[in-house]
Design a protein around this motif. Structure first.
Motif, PDB file in Angstrom:
ATOM      1  N   LEU A   1      38.988  30.667  50.117  1.00  0.00           N
ATOM      2  CA  LEU A   1      38.224  31.942  49.023  1.00  0.00           C
ATOM      3  C   LEU A   1      39.459  33.232  47.675  1.00  0.00           C
ATOM      4  N   ILE A   2      39.818  33.173  46.760  1.00  0.00           N
ATOM      5  CA  ILE A   2      40.430  34.463  45.793  1.00  0.00           C
ATOM      6  C   ILE A   2      39.332  35.058  45.569  1.00  0.00           C
ATOM      7  N   TYR A   3      38.669  34.635  44.655  1.00  0.00           N
ATOM      8  CA  TYR A   3      37.947  36.584  44.414  1.00  0.00           C
ATOM      9  C   TYR A   3      36.418  35.468  43.670  1.00  0.00           C
TER      10      TYR A   3
ATOM     11  N   LYS B   1      32.913  42.521  41.179  1.00  0.00           N
ATOM     12  CA  LYS B   1      34.294  41.354  41.755  1.00  0.00           C
ATOM     13  C   LYS B   1      34.338  42.262  43.409  1.00  0.00           C
ATOM     14  N   GLU B   2      34.558  40.861  44.044  1.00  0.00           N
ATOM     15  CA  GLU B   2      35.049  41.001  45.370  1.00  0.00           C
ATOM     16  C   GLU B   2      36.242  40.163  45.785  1.00  0.00           C
TER      17      GLU B   2
ATOM     18  N   TYR C   1      46.312  37.580  41.652  1.00  0.00           N
ATOM     19  CA  TYR C   1      45.314  37.270  41.467  1.00  0.00           C
ATOM     20  C   TYR C   1      44.621  37.609  41.088  1.00  0.00           C
ATOM     21  N   SER C   2      43.605  38.205  40.013  1.00  0.00           N
ATOM     22  CA  SER C   2      42.888  39.074  38.863  1.00  0.00           C
ATOM     23  C   SER C   2      42.041  37.776  38.759  1.00  0.00           C
TER      24      SER C   2
ATOM     25  N   LEU D   1      45.991  34.880  36.188  1.00  0.00           N
ATOM     26  CA  LEU D   1      47.826  35.212  37.398  1.00  0.00           C
ATOM     27  C   LEU D   1      48.459  35.887  36.656  1.00  0.00           C
ATOM     28  N   GLU D   2      48.526  36.372  37.380  1.00  0.00           N
ATOM     29  CA  GLU D   2      49.145  37.666  36.189  1.00  0.00           C
ATOM     30  C   GLU D   2      50.750  37.087  35.986  1.00  0.00           C
TER      31      GLU D   2
END
Lengths: 112, 114
Positions: free
Chosen positions: B45-47, B55-56, B64-65, B78-79
Protein backbone atom coordinates in the motif's frame (compact mmCIF):
# COMPACT_ATOMS: atom_id res chain seq x y z
CA UNK A 1 1.28 -6.03 13.36
CA UNK A 2 -0.72 -8.36 11.21
CA UNK A 3 1.09 -10.48 8.64
CA UNK A 4 -0.08 -12.85 5.92
CA UNK A 5 2.00 -15.73 4.59
CA UNK A 6 1.47 -17.77 1.45
CA UNK A 7 4.13 -20.45 1.52
CA UNK A 8 3.56 -21.81 -1.99
CA UNK A 9 4.94 -19.47 -4.68
CA UNK A 10 3.61 -21.80 -7.39
CA UNK A 11 1.20 -24.72 -7.61
CA UNK A 12 0.07 -26.85 -10.52
CA UNK A 13 -2.95 -29.08 -10.90
CA UNK A 14 -4.44 -31.25 -13.60
CA UNK A 15 -7.62 -29.95 -15.15
CA UNK A 16 -10.73 -31.27 -13.34
CA UNK A 17 -8.79 -32.11 -10.19
CA UNK A 18 -8.83 -30.39 -6.82
CA UNK A 19 -6.13 -28.09 -5.47
CA UNK A 20 -5.64 -26.37 -2.14
CA UNK A 21 -3.77 -23.11 -1.70
CA UNK A 22 -2.39 -22.32 1.74
CA UNK A 23 -2.52 -19.10 3.72
CA UNK A 24 -1.61 -18.36 7.30
CA UNK A 25 -1.85 -15.07 9.13
CA UNK A 26 -0.91 -13.54 12.39
CA UNK A 27 -3.16 -11.24 14.41
CA UNK A 28 -4.17 -10.48 17.96
CA UNK A 29 -7.66 -9.37 16.96
CA UNK A 30 -10.69 -11.58 17.51
CA UNK A 31 -12.97 -10.22 14.81
CA UNK A 32 -11.78 -9.67 11.28
CA UNK A 33 -12.33 -10.61 7.66
CA UNK A 34 -10.22 -12.67 5.30
CA UNK A 35 -10.31 -12.62 1.52
CA UNK A 36 -9.01 -14.59 -1.42
CA UNK A 37 -8.46 -12.61 -4.58
CA UNK A 38 -7.61 -13.88 -8.06
CA UNK A 39 -5.51 -12.04 -10.63
CA UNK A 40 -5.66 -13.64 -14.09
CA UNK A 41 -3.10 -12.76 -16.77
CA UNK A 42 -5.47 -9.98 -17.87
CA UNK A 43 -4.45 -8.42 -14.56
CA UNK A 44 -7.67 -7.21 -12.95
CA UNK A 45 -7.83 -8.37 -9.35
CA UNK A 46 -11.13 -10.14 -8.64
CA UNK A 47 -12.63 -11.19 -5.33
CA UNK A 48 -13.01 -14.97 -5.08
CA UNK A 49 -14.33 -15.51 -1.57
CA UNK A 50 -14.66 -13.84 1.81
CA UNK A 51 -14.70 -15.25 5.35
CA UNK A 52 -15.84 -13.52 8.52
CA UNK A 53 -13.80 -14.63 11.50
CA UNK A 54 -16.72 -14.83 13.90
CA UNK A 55 -18.52 -17.26 11.60
CA UNK A 56 -17.43 -20.84 12.18
CA UNK A 57 -18.97 -22.07 8.95
CA UNK A 58 -16.54 -22.14 6.04
CA UNK A 59 -17.46 -19.90 3.14
CA UNK A 60 -18.20 -21.45 -0.25
CA UNK A 61 -18.73 -19.98 -3.71
CA UNK A 62 -19.52 -22.61 -6.31
CA UNK A 63 -16.27 -24.55 -6.90
CA UNK A 64 -14.35 -22.42 -4.40
CA UNK A 65 -14.38 -23.10 -0.68
CA UNK A 66 -12.21 -22.25 2.29
CA UNK A 67 -10.94 -24.20 5.24
CA UNK A 68 -10.86 -21.59 7.99
CA UNK A 69 -9.17 -22.65 11.20
CA UNK A 70 -9.23 -19.66 13.52
CA UNK A 71 -7.15 -21.14 16.32
CA UNK A 72 -4.44 -22.18 13.88
CA UNK A 73 -4.77 -18.86 11.99
CA UNK A 74 -5.07 -20.73 8.74
CA UNK A 75 -7.22 -19.83 5.75
CA UNK A 76 -6.74 -22.18 2.80
CA UNK A 77 -8.58 -22.05 -0.51
CA UNK A 78 -9.84 -25.22 -2.17
CA UNK A 79 -10.66 -25.20 -5.86
CA UNK A 80 -12.66 -28.20 -7.02
CA UNK A 81 -12.95 -29.39 -10.62
CA UNK A 82 -10.16 -27.07 -11.73
CA UNK A 83 -10.68 -25.33 -15.06
CA UNK A 84 -8.26 -23.68 -17.46
CA UNK A 85 -9.79 -20.34 -16.57
CA UNK A 86 -8.67 -20.78 -12.96
CA UNK A 87 -5.05 -20.18 -13.98
CA UNK A 88 -4.01 -17.00 -12.17
CA UNK A 89 -2.17 -15.52 -9.24
CA UNK A 90 -4.11 -16.03 -6.03
CA UNK A 91 -3.69 -13.65 -3.13
CA UNK A 92 -4.82 -14.09 0.43
CA UNK A 93 -5.61 -10.88 2.33
CA UNK A 94 -6.47 -9.93 5.91
CA UNK A 95 -8.77 -6.97 6.51
CA UNK A 96 -7.35 -4.62 9.10
CA UNK A 97 -9.87 -1.77 9.34
CA UNK A 98 -9.14 0.42 6.32
CA UNK A 99 -6.24 -1.60 5.00
CA UNK A 100 -5.81 -5.04 3.50
CA UNK A 101 -2.68 -6.95 4.48
CA UNK A 102 -1.62 -9.09 1.53
CA UNK A 103 0.25 -12.33 1.09
CA UNK A 104 2.91 -12.61 -1.61
CA UNK A 105 0.65 -14.70 -3.84
CA UNK A 106 0.54 -18.21 -5.31
CA UNK A 107 0.73 -18.77 -9.04
CA UNK A 108 -1.70 -21.50 -10.03
CA UNK A 109 -1.00 -23.44 -13.23
CA UNK A 110 -3.67 -25.64 -14.74
CA UNK A 111 -2.42 -28.56 -16.84
CA UNK A 112 -4.79 -29.58 -19.65
CA UNK B 1 -20.98 -3.61 -11.34
CA UNK B 2 -18.32 -1.39 -9.87
CA UNK B 3 -16.05 0.17 -12.45
CA UNK B 4 -12.57 1.35 -11.48
CA UNK B 5 -10.74 2.91 -14.39
CA UNK B 6 -7.04 3.63 -14.51
CA UNK B 7 -6.01 6.14 -17.15
CA UNK B 8 -3.21 4.09 -18.75
CA UNK B 9 -2.38 0.40 -18.97
CA UNK B 10 1.20 1.04 -20.03
CA UNK B 11 3.31 4.12 -19.41
CA UNK B 12 6.95 4.87 -20.14
CA UNK B 13 8.61 7.88 -18.52
CA UNK B 14 12.11 9.17 -17.95
CA UNK B 15 14.06 9.56 -14.73
CA UNK B 16 13.31 12.85 -13.02
CA UNK B 17 9.93 13.38 -14.69
CA UNK B 18 6.82 14.14 -12.68
CA UNK B 19 4.35 11.33 -13.36
CA UNK B 20 0.60 11.32 -12.79
CA UNK B 21 -1.45 8.13 -12.52
CA UNK B 22 -5.19 8.67 -12.52
CA UNK B 23 -7.93 6.49 -11.11
CA UNK B 24 -11.68 7.00 -11.34
CA UNK B 25 -14.46 4.94 -9.75
CA UNK B 26 -18.15 5.16 -10.55
CA UNK B 27 -19.77 3.77 -7.39
CA UNK B 28 -19.53 6.71 -4.99
CA UNK B 29 -17.08 4.80 -2.82
CA UNK B 30 -15.57 6.67 0.11
CA UNK B 31 -12.32 4.72 0.30
CA UNK B 32 -9.69 4.61 -2.42
CA UNK B 33 -6.27 2.99 -2.48
CA UNK B 34 -3.03 2.96 -4.46
CA UNK B 35 -0.91 -0.17 -4.42
CA UNK B 36 2.35 -1.15 -5.96
CA UNK B 37 2.72 -4.77 -7.10
CA UNK B 38 6.12 -6.42 -7.55
CA UNK B 39 6.82 -10.13 -8.10
CA UNK B 40 7.21 -12.05 -4.85
CA UNK B 41 6.15 -9.07 -2.74
CA UNK B 42 2.40 -9.11 -3.19
CA UNK B 43 0.64 -5.76 -3.02
CA UNK B 44 2.11 -2.96 -0.98
CA UNK B 45 0.00 0.00 0.00
CA UNK B 46 1.37 3.38 -1.05
CA UNK B 47 -1.43 5.73 0.03
CA UNK B 48 -5.10 5.52 0.78
CA UNK B 49 -7.92 7.98 1.17
CA UNK B 50 -10.90 7.68 3.52
CA UNK B 51 -12.88 10.31 1.68
CA UNK B 52 -12.58 13.49 -0.38
CA UNK B 53 -9.51 15.59 0.48
CA UNK B 54 -8.37 13.00 3.02
CA UNK B 55 -5.24 10.90 2.64
CA UNK B 56 -3.15 8.57 4.72
CA UNK B 57 0.29 7.12 4.15
CA UNK B 58 0.52 3.43 3.57
CA UNK B 59 3.57 1.21 3.92
CA UNK B 60 5.74 2.71 1.16
CA UNK B 61 4.83 6.39 0.63
CA UNK B 62 8.35 7.69 -0.02
CA UNK B 63 8.69 9.29 -3.42
CA UNK B 64 4.91 9.44 -3.94
CA UNK B 65 2.10 11.84 -3.21
CA UNK B 66 -1.66 11.70 -3.86
CA UNK B 67 -4.57 13.99 -4.54
CA UNK B 68 -8.28 13.45 -3.93
CA UNK B 69 -10.15 16.64 -4.86
CA UNK B 70 -13.27 14.80 -5.99
CA UNK B 71 -14.82 11.68 -4.53
CA UNK B 72 -14.57 9.65 -7.72
CA UNK B 73 -10.95 10.46 -8.55
CA UNK B 74 -7.73 9.50 -6.78
CA UNK B 75 -4.44 10.51 -8.35
CA UNK B 76 -0.99 9.12 -7.61
CA UNK B 77 1.95 11.42 -8.26
CA UNK B 78 5.57 10.45 -8.62
CA UNK B 79 7.30 13.73 -7.81
CA UNK B 80 10.60 12.87 -9.51
CA UNK B 81 10.47 9.45 -11.10
CA UNK B 82 13.30 7.03 -10.46
CA UNK B 83 14.10 3.65 -12.00
CA UNK B 84 13.21 1.83 -8.76
CA UNK B 85 9.64 3.02 -9.23
CA UNK B 86 9.27 0.82 -12.30
CA UNK B 87 6.40 -1.42 -11.30
CA UNK B 88 2.73 -2.34 -11.67
CA UNK B 89 0.41 0.15 -9.98
CA UNK B 90 -3.08 -0.87 -8.91
CA UNK B 91 -5.90 1.39 -7.82
CA UNK B 92 -8.81 0.13 -5.73
CA UNK B 93 -11.95 1.49 -4.12
CA UNK B 94 -14.54 0.32 -1.64
CA UNK B 95 -17.59 1.47 0.22
CA UNK B 96 -17.21 2.42 3.82
CA UNK B 97 -20.93 2.40 4.47
CA UNK B 98 -20.98 -1.35 5.08
CA UNK B 99 -18.25 -2.80 7.25
CA UNK B 100 -15.42 -4.76 5.66
CA UNK B 101 -16.59 -4.64 2.09
CA UNK B 102 -14.17 -6.04 -0.52
CA UNK B 103 -12.02 -3.73 -2.55
CA UNK B 104 -12.65 -3.34 -6.28
CA UNK B 105 -9.66 -2.96 -8.55
CA UNK B 106 -8.75 -1.30 -11.81
CA UNK B 107 -6.81 -3.06 -14.56
CA UNK B 108 -3.47 -1.71 -13.38
CA UNK B 109 -0.83 0.53 -14.94
CA UNK B 110 2.49 -0.97 -15.94
CA UNK B 111 4.93 1.92 -15.42
CA UNK B 112 8.47 1.84 -16.76
CA UNK B 113 10.97 4.50 -15.76
CA UNK B 114 13.96 4.72 -18.11
Amino acid sequence: AQTVTQSQPEMSVQEAETVTLSCTYDTSESDYYLFWYKQPPSRQMILVIRQEAYKQQNATENRFSVNFQKAAKSFSLKISDSQLGDAAMYFCAYDSNYQLIWGAGTKLIIKP
Amino acid sequence: DVKVTQSSRYLVKRTGEKVFLECVQDMDHENMFWYRQDPGLGLRLIYFSYDVKMKEKGDIPEGYSVSREKKERFSLILESASTNQTSMYLCASRSHRVFNQPQHFGDGTRLSIL
